[in-house]
Design a protein around this motif. Structure first.
Motif, mmCIF file in Angstrom:
data_model
loop_
_atom_site.group_PDB
_atom_site.id
_atom_site.type_symbol
_atom_site.label_atom_id
_atom_site.label_comp_id
_atom_site.label_asym_id
_atom_site.label_seq_id
_atom_site.Cartn_x
_atom_site.Cartn_y
_atom_site.Cartn_z
ATOM 1 N N ASN A 169 41.837 -66.290 42.504
ATOM 2 C CA ASN A 169 41.247 -67.107 43.877
ATOM 3 C C ASN A 169 39.832 -68.133 43.955
ATOM 4 O O ASN A 169 39.359 -68.118 44.399
ATOM 5 N N SER A 170 39.263 -68.442 42.370
ATOM 6 C CA SER A 170 38.294 -68.637 42.259
ATOM 7 C C SER A 170 38.414 -69.792 40.910
ATOM 8 O O SER A 170 39.525 -69.480 39.681
ATOM 9 N N SER A 174 36.440 -70.625 39.336
ATOM 10 C CA SER A 174 35.527 -69.865 37.814
ATOM 11 C C SER A 174 36.773 -69.055 37.102
ATOM 12 O O SER A 174 36.504 -69.033 35.201
ATOM 13 N N GLU A 175 37.652 -68.327 38.180
ATOM 14 C CA GLU A 175 38.351 -67.047 37.638
ATOM 15 C C GLU A 175 39.729 -68.051 36.930
ATOM 16 O O GLU A 175 40.267 -67.445 36.084
ATOM 17 N N ASP A 195 38.002 -68.794 32.896
ATOM 18 C CA ASP A 195 37.742 -67.969 32.843
ATOM 19 C C ASP A 195 39.345 -68.325 31.767
ATOM 20 O O ASP A 195 39.452 -67.297 31.048
ATOM 21 N N LEU A 212 40.337 -70.311 29.305
ATOM 22 C CA LEU A 212 39.727 -69.550 28.270
ATOM 23 C C LEU A 212 40.769 -68.922 27.377
ATOM 24 O O LEU A 212 40.872 -68.839 26.333
ATOM 25 N N HIS A 240 30.735 -70.573 37.076
ATOM 26 C CA HIS A 240 29.866 -69.483 36.865
ATOM 27 C C HIS A 240 29.741 -68.006 36.428
ATOM 28 O O HIS A 240 28.764 -67.313 36.193
ATOM 29 N N LEU A 241 30.466 -67.361 35.579
ATOM 30 C CA LEU A 241 31.034 -66.409 35.137
ATOM 31 C C LEU A 241 29.958 -66.909 34.010
ATOM 32 O O LEU A 241 30.282 -68.289 33.151
ATOM 33 N N SER A 242 30.025 -65.255 33.014
ATOM 34 C CA SER A 242 28.991 -65.274 31.945
ATOM 35 C C SER A 242 29.675 -66.210 31.243
ATOM 36 O O SER A 242 29.079 -66.658 30.376
ATOM 37 N N SER A 243 30.987 -66.307 30.924
ATOM 38 C CA SER A 243 31.890 -67.212 29.899
ATOM 39 C C SER A 243 32.012 -67.949 30.113
ATOM 40 O O SER A 243 31.834 -68.779 29.256
ATOM 41 N N ILE A 298 29.335 -70.126 32.023
ATOM 42 C CA ILE A 298 28.298 -70.526 31.883
ATOM 43 C C ILE A 298 27.948 -70.956 30.159
ATOM 44 O O ILE A 298 26.863 -71.656 29.859
ATOM 45 N N LYS A 318 24.434 -75.096 32.662
ATOM 46 C CA LYS A 318 23.406 -73.962 32.950
ATOM 47 C C LYS A 318 23.006 -73.587 31.882
ATOM 48 O O LYS A 318 21.360 -73.257 32.229
ATOM 49 N N LEU A 338 18.795 -71.584 30.112
ATOM 50 C CA LEU A 338 19.177 -70.353 30.324
ATOM 51 C C LEU A 338 19.885 -69.171 28.865
ATOM 52 O O LEU A 338 18.199 -69.842 28.368
ATOM 53 N N GLY A 356 41.515 -75.616 41.843
ATOM 54 C CA GLY A 356 40.780 -74.939 42.448
ATOM 55 C C GLY A 356 39.426 -75.168 43.744
ATOM 56 O O GLY A 356 40.609 -76.640 44.029
ATOM 57 N N ASN A 358 34.177 -62.872 45.458
ATOM 58 C CA ASN A 358 35.328 -63.285 46.380
ATOM 59 C C ASN A 358 36.248 -62.922 44.974
ATOM 60 O O ASN A 358 37.581 -62.495 46.292
ATOM 61 N N GLU A 363 34.629 -60.818 39.614
ATOM 62 C CA GLU A 363 33.151 -61.589 39.585
ATOM 63 C C GLU A 363 31.792 -61.049 39.913
ATOM 64 O O GLU A 363 31.116 -61.377 39.174
ATOM 65 N N ASP A 387 31.479 -58.792 36.719
ATOM 66 C CA ASP A 387 30.756 -59.854 35.906
ATOM 67 C C ASP A 387 29.280 -60.336 36.295
ATOM 68 O O ASP A 387 28.575 -60.575 35.586
ATOM 69 N N ARG A 430 25.294 -59.155 34.797
ATOM 70 C CA ARG A 430 24.537 -60.587 34.714
ATOM 71 C C ARG A 430 23.386 -59.697 35.239
ATOM 72 O O ARG A 430 21.768 -60.002 34.039
ATOM 73 N N HIS A 469 39.546 -58.307 34.169
ATOM 74 C CA HIS A 469 40.466 -58.750 34.139
ATOM 75 C C HIS A 469 39.460 -60.285 33.272
ATOM 76 O O HIS A 469 39.966 -61.078 32.249
ATOM 77 N N LEU A 470 38.702 -60.105 33.450
ATOM 78 C CA LEU A 470 37.627 -62.143 32.988
ATOM 79 C C LEU A 470 37.115 -61.339 31.973
ATOM 80 O O LEU A 470 37.438 -60.129 31.456
ATOM 81 N N SER A 471 37.148 -62.096 30.760
ATOM 82 C CA SER A 471 36.913 -62.065 29.647
ATOM 83 C C SER A 471 35.758 -61.328 29.655
ATOM 84 O O SER A 471 35.921 -60.258 28.408
ATOM 85 N N MET A 513 17.783 -69.252 37.227
ATOM 86 C CA MET A 513 18.985 -70.910 37.814
ATOM 87 C C MET A 513 19.503 -69.534 39.007
ATOM 88 O O MET A 513 19.392 -68.446 39.598
ATOM 89 N N TYR A 524 32.974 -69.997 47.282
ATOM 90 C CA TYR A 524 33.869 -69.403 48.576
ATOM 91 C C TYR A 524 33.429 -68.358 49.098
ATOM 92 O O TYR A 524 32.521 -67.671 50.161
#
Lengths: 398, 503
Positions: A59-60, A62-63, A66, A69, A91-94, A96, A102, A106, A225, B110, B118, B121, B125, B146-148, B308, B314
């Protein structure tokens, strides 16, 4: 002007009706068979080099990055990542962690992340007067790779935006990707091309920005995306059979609740249809080169414009305080943008110096729009030259 | 909408172009769904299925009011949240009105679940930025995305794959009073489980580590429809706060009135319990990709002081916000919470009757329209009946009821249908289940409760031939390799089992 997410006209009927019709019929997850997802995957594969034939829908952006990766790490068995300076991948942790744009502000750089110089031929290490900037910048990557290996670390991937956008609308010199790919593959890593900002015909000459590098260049993973769904949250990762199989071999299922839903795929298909029917890629090429021409004229007229660079409807206007040093004209750029808003023109700035006016409008941007923007910009710059003395370049021409 | 490809071709194209890690339900015989309305799905032949799985279609598949809201907004404007717009602020206002007062700041993303990603995650943070701590306490069998970053805190995932538990992750026992450490016969399971968390915190402190957060699904879904005992969250929150951490309640699967009595599942713990961060998703947009993180002003301010900008292309766009608002309105106007209580109670009653009848049913647990049927081979040992559960869901599919199995042993039939599920649907579902269980029990020679002697614990076994056909010769036991079998991803041999059982 800023809204690259909308590739096509904001109320393009085809896109709208596709979403609406599908919304009325079915919108569920991809654990059921459905025609839209397979049709969409097939259509996307037709736009890409043959070996990039396997798709994951999300959907994004960033996803998508990720997942890219994870795919890279699983396939190579390695962990480290090489990125370009000022890159932004999400913008996800992984992400950034792999976005100098970014992390410098930070948590700082992680030990598994390695930063190579941005191939910026205007302000970078090797500039437009260098005989072979592509080779020189690729060599920098080679150096990074070697130093990583000396520490006993192993590279999973080289991650790069096909056209670094937040770094200031950078067009990497042709041949850079090929040489980098060689070094990365030599180290056992894969090449990930992030097309999130720039894919889907924006560059005019090609459908994908990485294709600007040359016919002989094919990344191992491509992420897409933003413009893919004209505003609807859609994203995608395309890769090779080999990478996909290695990921499957973990035995862990990959499931994304909304990714690849019938509505998202209907929307994606509609965007591809509109791009084709309205010939938006060709349109981007012609309006883009016209806009560049007009901007070059402005550059000749206004010393504050240090560089005009771009391809198709992806253009950057680099404002500088001083011709010799090329110091970014940050405050001036900010001022230009706020004045343009008064004229009902929306533009934004980027680049580490926040001094590059970035053009990445909806693909239906017209020749009239181009003329209008440039006329206003001209007026504002002229006005600034008359009234402001904030920098060398805003001097009155004799 | 007419079919583009025949089902065979669809399957072939899928194999060619879609990542093989992306599985389909009922792999031995996948379902092609072309249409859905309310709680029903229709395949390419027009056969209607009762959908007991899809909590995402919260107010019913393709609800016309949601569709209308989306259309009207798409015709007007769909862009990012860096511009002012009424929809996002109105939605944030309405959402925060459903929550305790201190949870007033919203971040829109999203994807919620399975991509609660998201939202979760971001929650991590926020938690880490708050006091600068790093460690996270999670529950066993938890799944947060499912994200890292989230696989790292999801034992449900990392135990299966090659990933090792990271040192900043601490796993507490799931507060499962049926199969867990402290069961229904324990004097005070809430406190006992909370004490486990207390111990973890002490151990972490002894190694010089600091806790940033405790994260838990308000009711574990992939973990097997687990309802934590009341009072557990409060105690845990006390210990976590004392350690300088925050409490994250993951409502992605279970929020928005599903439990009937309350809007949010965490509210079942008691009036006095308020998490510091809540993540939500899935049902929020009735199928439209949406999710959200809600937190306190204090935590939000700590995050923004990091300097930040948080931007999500979206998240919070006008169309998503319009859809979110439409969903909230429908929940209210159609009294879906009331329906969840009424139908949920009725369904639970019917299922309890089934439990008295069928020894395969070890436990019925649930609240509102979030119910789990725990199938066991042996009521005393509570041995998970994994193969049987797979068999049941395939048979239910033949009877046109879509159900899935989960839990660490894949033996819990999970029921979390669209909230417009009716009492007729409940009766229909249970009638089919009754038939299937009756046949299954006859075939495997299971005796009724009254015949089982206490001295000879009888493990209801499937005949060996049937068992090996189900698993395929030489194939590993699904419980040893759970990653490869879930929700009916068995081999074709499955249909052989059903033939055998019919004779």
């Amino acid at each position: 002007m800023m809204n690259r997410v909308q590739n096509t006209s904001t109320v393009s009927t085809t896109w709208l009706m596709a979403a609406h019709e599908q919304n009325q019929v079915l919108n569920t997850n991809s654990r059921y068979l459905h025609d839209n997802i397979v049709d969409y995957a097939q259509r996307l594969s037709e736009t890409l080099p043959e070996k990039l034939s396997v798709f994951y829908f999300l959907n994004s952006g960033s996803e998508a990055n990720d997942l890219a990766l994870r795919l890279a790490r699983q396939y190579t068995g390695h962990w480290d990542v090489v990125v370009l300076d000022h890159a932004y991948h999400g913008h996800l942790s992984s992400l950034i962690d792999i976005s100098p744009y970014k992390f410098r502000d930070l948590d700082g750089q992680k030990e598994w992340v390695h930063v190579a110089p941005l191939p910026d031929t205007y302000r970078g290490l090797y500039q437009e007067d260098h005989p072979d900037p592509a080779g020189a910048y690729a060599n920098e990557v080679k150096r990074v790779v070697s130093s990583v290996q000396e520490k006993g670390r192993k590279i999973a991937a080289f991650f790069v935006e096909s056209l670094p956008s937040v770094a200031g609308q950078i067009i990497p010199p042709a041949g850079f990707f090929q040489e980098v790919a060689e070094h990365i593959h030599g180290a056992g890593g894969v090449f990930v091309a992030d097309e999130i900002q720039v894919g889907f015909g924006r560059v005019g000459k090609h459908f994908w920005a990485f294709q600007l590098q040359g016919e002989d260049f094919v990344p191992d993973i491509v992420t897409m995306g933003k413009s893919i769904g004209n505003g609807h949250p859609v994203a995608c990762v395309a890769t090779t059979q080999a990478v996909a199989r290695a990921f499957e071999a973990t035995g862990v299922e990959y499931f994304n609740t909304f990714g690849g839903s019938p509505v998202s795929c209907a929307v994606g298909l509609a965007v591809l249809d509109v791009l084709e029917k309205e010939q938006l890629q060709a349109h981007a090429a012609s309006v883009g080169s016209y806009l560049m021409e007009l901007l070059e004229e402005q550059k000749a007229k206004h010393p504050i414009i240090g560089d005009v660079r771009g391809t198709g409807l992806f253009i950057g206007v680099d404002l500088i305080k001083d011709e010799a040093t090329r110091t970014p004209a940050t405050e001036e750029a900010n001022y230009v943008v706020s004045r343009l808003k008064d004229y009902y023109i929306l533009l934004s700035t980027d680049g580490p110096g926040r001094n590059v006016l970035k053009f990445k409008p909806p693909m239906c941007f017209s020749v009239d729009n181009a003329q209008h923007v440039v006329a206003k910009m001209d007026a504002i710059l002229t006005d600034m030259e008359g009234k402001m003395r904030s920098c060398e370049t805003l001097r009155l021409r004799p | 909408m007419r079919e583009l490809y025949s089902k065979q071709d669809t399957l072939a194209l899928r194999r060619k172009h879609i990542g093989p890690s992306c599985k389909v339900f009922f792999a031995a015989d996948p379902v092609k769904i072309v249409r859905a309305q309310r709680q029903y799905m229709f395949d390419e032949r027009g056969d209607r299925y009762l959908d007991c799985i899809n909590n995402v279609a919260h107010v019913g598949h393709c609800h016309p009011e949601v569709v209308k809201a989306a259309l009207e907004q798409m015709e007007a404007l769909n862009t990012n949240s860096r511009f002012l717009h009424d929809n996002i602020v109105e939605y944030a206002r309405r959402l925060s009105a459903t929550l305790p007062e201190k949870l007033s700041v919203c971040y829109f993303t999203n994807s919620g679940c399975l991509n609660r990603s998201e939202a979760n995650d971001l929650a991590l943070r926020l938690a880490r930025q708050f006091r600068g701590h790093q460690d996270v306490i999670t529950l066993d069998h938890a799944y947060h995305g499912h994200l890292s970053s989230l696989i790292e805190i999801s034992p449900y995932k990392f135990r299966k794959g090659k990933d090792v538990k990271k040192e900043f992750v601490h796993v507490a026992p799931a507060p499962d009073t049926y199969r867990g450490k402290y069961r229904e016969d324990h004097a005070d399971p809430a406190n006992a489980y909370a004490d486990e968390v207390k111990e973890i915190i002490e151990k972490a402190h002894n190694s010089g580590r600091k806790i940033a957060a405790f994260i838990a699904e308000s009711m574990q879904s992939c973990g097997g429809q687990i309802i934590p005992p009341a009072g557990y969250f409060q105690k845990v929150a006390e210990y976590v706060h004392r350690a300088g951490g925050v409490f994250i309640a993951d409502e992605v699967q279970v929020g928005f009135g599903r439990v009937g009595k309350h809007f949010w599942s965490f509210q079942m713990q008691g009036e006095d319990f308020v998490p510091d961060i809540v993540t939500m998703g899935k049902p929020m947009g009735n199928g439209h990709p949406m999710a959200c993180v809600v937190t306190t002003k204090e935590i939000a301010e700590a995050f923004s002081s990091s300097g930040m900008e948080y931007f999500n292309t979206y998240g919070g766009n006008p169309v998503s916000s319009a859809i979110g608002l439409a969903v909230l309105n429908i929940i209210e106007n159609e009294d879906l919470q009331g329906n969840a209580t009424r139908v949920g109670d009725y369904l639970t009653e019917l299922l309890n009757k089934q439990k008295a009848k069928h020894t395969l049913i070890g436990d019925i647990r649930g609240i509102g329209l979030f119910i789990g049927i725990d199938l066991v081979k042996d009521r005393q040992e509570r041995t998970p009946a994994t193969d049987e559960a797979q068999h049941v869901i395939y048979k239910m599919k033949e009877k046109r009821v879509l159900l899935s199995a989960d839990g660490p042993h894949r033996n819990v039939l999970k029921i979390k249908p669209p909230m417009c599920f009716t009492e007729e649907d409940a009766k229909f579902m249970v009638d089919q289940l009754d038939e299937i269980l009756t046949v299954l029990e006859e075939a495997i020679g299971a005796k009724s409760e009254s015949v089982i002697s206490e001295n000879t614990p009888c493990r209801a076994k499937m005949p060996n031939e049937a068992r090996s056909e189900l698993l395929g010769e030489g194939a590993s036991d699904p419980r040893e390799n759970p990653g490869q079998k879930r929700n009916g991803l068995c081999t074709d041999k499955h249909s052989l089992l059903s033939k055998r059982l019919k004779t």
